[in-house]
Design a protein around this motif. Sequence first.
Motif, PDB file in Angstrom:
ATOM      1  N   PRO A  68       1.454  -0.631 -33.792  1.00 15.28           N
ATOM      2  CA  PRO A  68       1.764   0.515 -34.667  1.00 15.28           C
ATOM      3  C   PRO A  68       0.937   0.517 -35.942  1.00 15.28           C
ATOM      4  CG  PRO A  68       3.486  -1.143 -34.829  1.00 15.28           C
ATOM      5  CD  PRO A  68       2.568  -1.591 -33.728  1.00 15.28           C
ATOM      6  N   ALA A  69       0.409  -0.638 -36.336  1.00 14.20           N
ATOM      7  CA  ALA A  69      -0.390  -0.728 -37.556  1.00 14.20           C
ATOM      8  C   ALA A  69      -1.523  -1.718 -37.340  1.00 14.20           C
ATOM      9  CB  ALA A  69       0.479  -1.154 -38.734  1.00 14.20           C
ATOM     10  N   ARG A  70      -2.546  -1.596 -38.136  1.00 13.82           N
ATOM     11  CA  ARG A  70      -3.704  -2.488 -38.034  1.00 13.82           C
ATOM     12  C   ARG A  70      -3.311  -3.919 -38.389  1.00 13.82           C
ATOM     13  NH1 ARG A  70      -9.443  -2.448 -38.773  1.00 13.82           N
ATOM     14  NH2 ARG A  70     -10.179  -4.222 -40.005  1.00 13.82           N
ATOM     15  N   PRO A  71      -3.643  -4.907 -37.549  1.00 12.54           N
ATOM     16  CA  PRO A  71      -3.314  -6.296 -37.886  1.00 12.54           C
ATOM     17  C   PRO A  71      -4.178  -6.796 -39.043  1.00 12.54           C
ATOM     18  CG  PRO A  71      -4.656  -6.219 -35.904  1.00 12.54           C
ATOM     19  CD  PRO A  71      -4.319  -4.798 -36.240  1.00 12.54           C
ATOM     20  N   ARG A  72      -3.607  -7.694 -39.830  1.00 11.65           N
ATOM     21  CA  ARG A  72      -4.367  -8.247 -40.953  1.00 11.65           C
ATOM     22  C   ARG A  72      -4.930  -9.624 -40.600  1.00 11.65           C
ATOM     23  NH1 ARG A  72      -3.448 -11.434 -45.489  1.00 11.65           N
ATOM     24  NH2 ARG A  72      -1.253 -11.752 -44.922  1.00 11.65           N
ATOM     25  N   ILE A  73      -4.055 -10.503 -40.110  1.00 12.66           N
ATOM     26  CA  ILE A  73      -4.481 -11.856 -39.748  1.00 12.66           C
ATOM     27  C   ILE A  73      -4.585 -11.951 -38.235  1.00 12.66           C
ATOM     28  CG2 ILE A  73      -3.982 -14.316 -39.939  1.00 12.66           C
ATOM     29  CD1 ILE A  73      -2.266 -13.704 -42.367  1.00 12.66           C
ATOM     30  N   VAL A  74      -5.729 -12.403 -37.731  1.00 13.01           N
ATOM     31  CA  VAL A  74      -5.968 -12.491 -36.288  1.00 13.01           C
ATOM     32  C   VAL A  74      -6.419 -13.908 -35.947  1.00 13.01           C
ATOM     33  CG1 VAL A  74      -7.322 -11.636 -34.334  1.00 13.01           C
ATOM     34  CG2 VAL A  74      -6.583 -10.053 -36.143  1.00 13.01           C
ATOM     35  N   LEU A  75      -5.828 -14.465 -34.917  1.00 11.94           N
ATOM     36  CA  LEU A  75      -6.199 -15.790 -34.420  1.00 11.94           C
ATOM     37  C   LEU A  75      -7.181 -15.644 -33.264  1.00 11.94           C
ATOM     38  CD1 LEU A  75      -5.840 -18.892 -34.006  1.00 11.94           C
ATOM     39  CD2 LEU A  75      -3.871 -18.341 -32.550  1.00 11.94           C
ATOM     40  N   ASP A  76      -8.287 -16.377 -33.333  1.00 11.55           N
ATOM     41  CA  ASP A  76      -9.240 -16.475 -32.229  1.00 11.55           C
ATOM     42  C   ASP A  76      -9.075 -17.859 -31.616  1.00 11.55           C
ATOM     43  OD1 ASP A  76     -11.300 -16.279 -30.433  1.00 11.55           O
ATOM     44  OD2 ASP A  76     -12.912 -16.192 -31.918  1.00 11.55           O
ATOM     45  N   LEU A  77      -8.309 -17.937 -30.536  1.00 10.25           N
ATOM     46  CA  LEU A  77      -8.007 -19.210 -29.892  1.00 10.25           C
ATOM     47  C   LEU A  77      -9.143 -19.589 -28.951  1.00 10.25           C
ATOM     48  CD1 LEU A  77      -5.870 -21.450 -29.590  1.00 10.25           C
ATOM     49  CD2 LEU A  77      -4.888 -20.117 -27.700  1.00 10.25           C
ATOM     50  N   ALA A  78      -9.540 -20.870 -28.998  1.00 14.87           N
ATOM     51  CA  ALA A  78     -10.708 -21.352 -28.250  1.00 14.87           C
ATOM     52  C   ALA A  78     -11.937 -20.582 -28.711  1.00 14.87           C
ATOM     53  CB  ALA A  78     -10.487 -21.225 -26.747  1.00 14.87           C
ATOM     54  N   CYS A  79     -12.143 -20.583 -30.011  1.00 13.26           N
ATOM     55  CA  CYS A  79     -13.183 -19.754 -30.632  1.00 13.26           C
ATOM     56  C   CYS A  79     -14.591 -20.258 -30.388  1.00 13.26           C
ATOM     57  CB  CYS A  79     -12.938 -19.652 -32.135  1.00 13.26           C
ATOM     58  SG  CYS A  79     -13.082 -21.239 -33.012  1.00 13.26           S
ATOM     59  N   GLY A  80     -14.758 -21.520 -29.992  1.00 10.55           N
ATOM     60  CA  GLY A  80     -16.092 -22.046 -29.739  1.00 10.55           C
ATOM     61  C   GLY A  80     -16.959 -22.028 -30.976  1.00 10.55           C
ATOM     62  N   THR A  81     -18.156 -21.462 -30.850  1.00 14.27           N
ATOM     63  CA  THR A  81     -19.095 -21.405 -31.968  1.00 14.27           C
ATOM     64  C   THR A  81     -18.847 -20.216 -32.881  1.00 14.27           C
ATOM     65  OG1 THR A  81     -20.734 -20.104 -30.727  1.00 14.27           O
ATOM     66  CG2 THR A  81     -20.855 -22.506 -30.525  1.00 14.27           C
ATOM     67  N   GLY A  82     -17.769 -19.473 -32.639  1.00 13.11           N
ATOM     68  CA  GLY A  82     -17.426 -18.352 -33.501  1.00 13.11           C
ATOM     69  C   GLY A  82     -18.108 -17.045 -33.165  1.00 13.11           C
ATOM     70  N   ARG A  83     -18.667 -16.946 -31.963  1.00 13.47           N
ATOM     71  CA  ARG A  83     -19.402 -15.732 -31.619  1.00 13.47           C
ATOM     72  C   ARG A  83     -18.506 -14.498 -31.578  1.00 13.47           C
ATOM     73  NH1 ARG A  83     -24.472 -15.820 -29.408  1.00 13.47           N
ATOM     74  NH2 ARG A  83     -24.304 -13.576 -29.752  1.00 13.47           N
ATOM     75  N   MET A  84     -17.204 -14.651 -31.336  1.00 12.78           N
ATOM     76  CA  MET A  84     -16.298 -13.516 -31.421  1.00 12.78           C
ATOM     77  C   MET A  84     -15.584 -13.473 -32.766  1.00 12.78           C
ATOM     78  SD  MET A  84     -15.492 -10.918 -29.594  1.00 12.78           S
ATOM     79  CE  MET A  84     -15.811 -11.410 -27.898  1.00 12.78           C
ATOM     80  N   THR A  85     -15.421 -14.634 -33.384  1.00 18.94           N
ATOM     81  CA  THR A  85     -14.729 -14.699 -34.669  1.00 18.94           C
ATOM     82  C   THR A  85     -15.454 -13.893 -35.741  1.00 18.94           C
ATOM     83  OG1 THR A  85     -14.236 -16.996 -34.043  1.00 18.94           O
ATOM     84  CG2 THR A  85     -13.578 -16.294 -36.244  1.00 18.94           C
ATOM     85  N   PHE A  86     -16.772 -14.056 -35.817  1.00 19.23           N
ATOM     86  CA  PHE A  86     -17.531 -13.406 -36.887  1.00 19.23           C
ATOM     87  C   PHE A  86     -17.606 -11.883 -36.738  1.00 19.23           C
ATOM     88  CE2 PHE A  86     -19.338 -17.793 -36.951  1.00 19.23           C
ATOM     89  CZ  PHE A  86     -18.843 -18.143 -38.192  1.00 19.23           C
ATOM     90  N   PRO A  87     -17.824 -11.338 -35.533  1.00 15.49           N
ATOM     91  CA  PRO A  87     -17.782  -9.872 -35.417  1.00 15.49           C
ATOM     92  C   PRO A  87     -16.437  -9.276 -35.829  1.00 15.49           C
ATOM     93  CG  PRO A  87     -18.856 -10.805 -33.500  1.00 15.49           C
ATOM     94  CD  PRO A  87     -18.285 -11.954 -34.271  1.00 15.49           C
ATOM     95  N   LEU A  88     -15.339  -9.975 -35.526  1.00 14.65           N
ATOM     96  CA  LEU A  88     -14.024  -9.484 -35.947  1.00 14.65           C
ATOM     97  C   LEU A  88     -13.852  -9.627 -37.460  1.00 14.65           C
ATOM     98  CD1 LEU A  88     -11.762 -10.836 -33.057  1.00 14.65           C
ATOM     99  CD2 LEU A  88     -12.360  -8.450 -33.515  1.00 14.65           C
ATOM    100  N   ALA A  89     -14.373 -10.717 -38.020  1.00 15.23           N
ATOM    101  CA  ALA A  89     -14.323 -10.875 -39.478  1.00 15.23           C
ATOM    102  C   ALA A  89     -15.133  -9.781 -40.161  1.00 15.23           C
ATOM    103  CB  ALA A  89     -14.848 -12.252 -39.874  1.00 15.23           C
ATOM    104  N   ASP A  90     -16.267  -9.420 -39.564  1.00 15.61           N
ATOM    105  CA  ASP A  90     -17.086  -8.343 -40.127  1.00 15.61           C
ATOM    106  C   ASP A  90     -16.379  -6.996 -40.066  1.00 15.61           C
ATOM    107  OD1 ASP A  90     -19.106 -10.123 -40.705  1.00 15.61           O
ATOM    108  OD2 ASP A  90     -20.247  -9.714 -38.871  1.00 15.61           O
ATOM    109  N   ARG A  91     -15.412  -6.870 -39.166  1.00 15.05           N
ATOM    110  CA  ARG A  91     -14.623  -5.635 -39.074  1.00 15.05           C
ATOM    111  C   ARG A  91     -13.451  -5.623 -40.053  1.00 15.05           C
ATOM    112  NH1 ARG A  91     -15.431  -2.389 -34.469  1.00 15.05           N
ATOM    113  NH2 ARG A  91     -17.105  -3.181 -33.127  1.00 15.05           N
ATOM    114  N   GLY A  92     -13.329  -6.691 -40.842  1.00 16.47           N
ATOM    115  CA  GLY A  92     -12.325  -6.709 -41.895  1.00 16.47           C
ATOM    116  C   GLY A  92     -11.071  -7.498 -41.606  1.00 16.47           C
ATOM    117  N   TYR A  93     -11.011  -8.209 -40.479  1.00 12.46           N
ATOM    118  CA  TYR A  93      -9.826  -8.993 -40.168  1.00 12.46           C
ATOM    119  C   TYR A  93      -9.925 -10.381 -40.817  1.00 12.46           C
ATOM    120  CZ  TYR A  93      -9.243  -5.355 -36.667  1.00 12.46           C
ATOM    121  OH  TYR A  93      -9.105  -4.133 -36.045  1.00 12.46           O
ATOM    122  N   ASP A  94      -8.782 -10.889 -41.234  1.00 11.10           N
ATOM    123  CA  ASP A  94      -8.702 -12.239 -41.792  1.00 11.10           C
ATOM    124  C   ASP A  94      -8.579 -13.194 -40.604  1.00 11.10           C
ATOM    125  OD1 ASP A  94      -8.375 -14.449 -43.347  1.00 11.10           O
ATOM    126  OD2 ASP A  94      -6.653 -13.705 -44.465  1.00 11.10           O
TER     127      ASP A  94
END
Length: 330
Positions: A68-94
């Motif tokens: 119903p609302a945009r999430p603020r804090i998002v967990l990237d489980l098994a993030c590895g080298t952060g290849r998905m973490t950083f694009p989501l961080a660039d979209r404004g997620y904590d």
Amino acid sequence: MSQVRKRWLQQGAGSSGRGRAVGRRHRPELTVYSGYQALAGVYDCLNREIDYGRWSAFLEACFDRFLPARPRIVLDLACGTGRMTFPLADRGYDMIGIDGSEDMLAEAYRKSTERTIRLLDEAGTDELPAGVTTPLFLCQDMRSFELYGTVDAAVCCLDSINYLCGDGDLDACLACLYLYIAPGGLLVFDVNSPVTFEKVYGGNAYILEDTAPAADGQPSAPAVYCGWQNEYDPGTHLCRFYLSVFREEKDGRYVRTDEEQTERCFSRGELEAALDRAGFDLCGIFGGFDFTPAGESDTRWHIVARTRKTGDWYLCPDGHGTERKTEYHE
């Protein structure tokens, strides 16, 4: 730009399909690693074909579609080298990234530092721009991780769930996710489907190549080759990966490192039942980023589920979740 090529090899001599060694008569014993020790330094270059921007856009579309609302804090489980973490961080997620491999997280920390320096240079100040955060990376087991509080959503990408091979591992992981995802929060993960294990993996072998042509006036980047032999057992639903990585040194020599990994094939029924046991309501299983329902021929399934929590959920000091009697309404 580097080019990554994936070539399929016919099985060689012998029932396993693994080629015979030739050359020196006395070959030194090789150390076989696990847990991405051999792959951490070359993982990104061997996976350049993955469009992380498009994938992160799909994850954001899941948030928009099922929350119903945009999430603020998002967990990237098994993030590895952060290849998905950083694009989501660039979209404004904590972002919080968790991985069990120190070697993969070392790459993530290195990239995080480079990202911070780049953002500060672009801003021309000593502070990050408003709304831009630096991901928090934690080295923990995905079956027993701990957080300081809840997250609004969690993602687990690139078939990391398939690495939960032991009996009870999937249930343990989902129980942790349920504990730390807020009431009504979302879980998005993907798995390699049964057809991938049976047809793509099977007993097939592949060569992954990353060769970078030299730019004008610049030396070419070191070449990387990875020999990848699969061994799938339909009885146990386990597929073993035998990986040999050859990385070019500055003097032209190649250094070899070997690694073994194992993935488990999950049926649709197993995933649905595990989610239900953990307390998740299934939102959908999709075969692609366009939200088309997954079919038996799809090689990757994208699963979206929502926590089935009621009341005002909070974490006790002992780390266990507790809920009050008040019902939670979306």
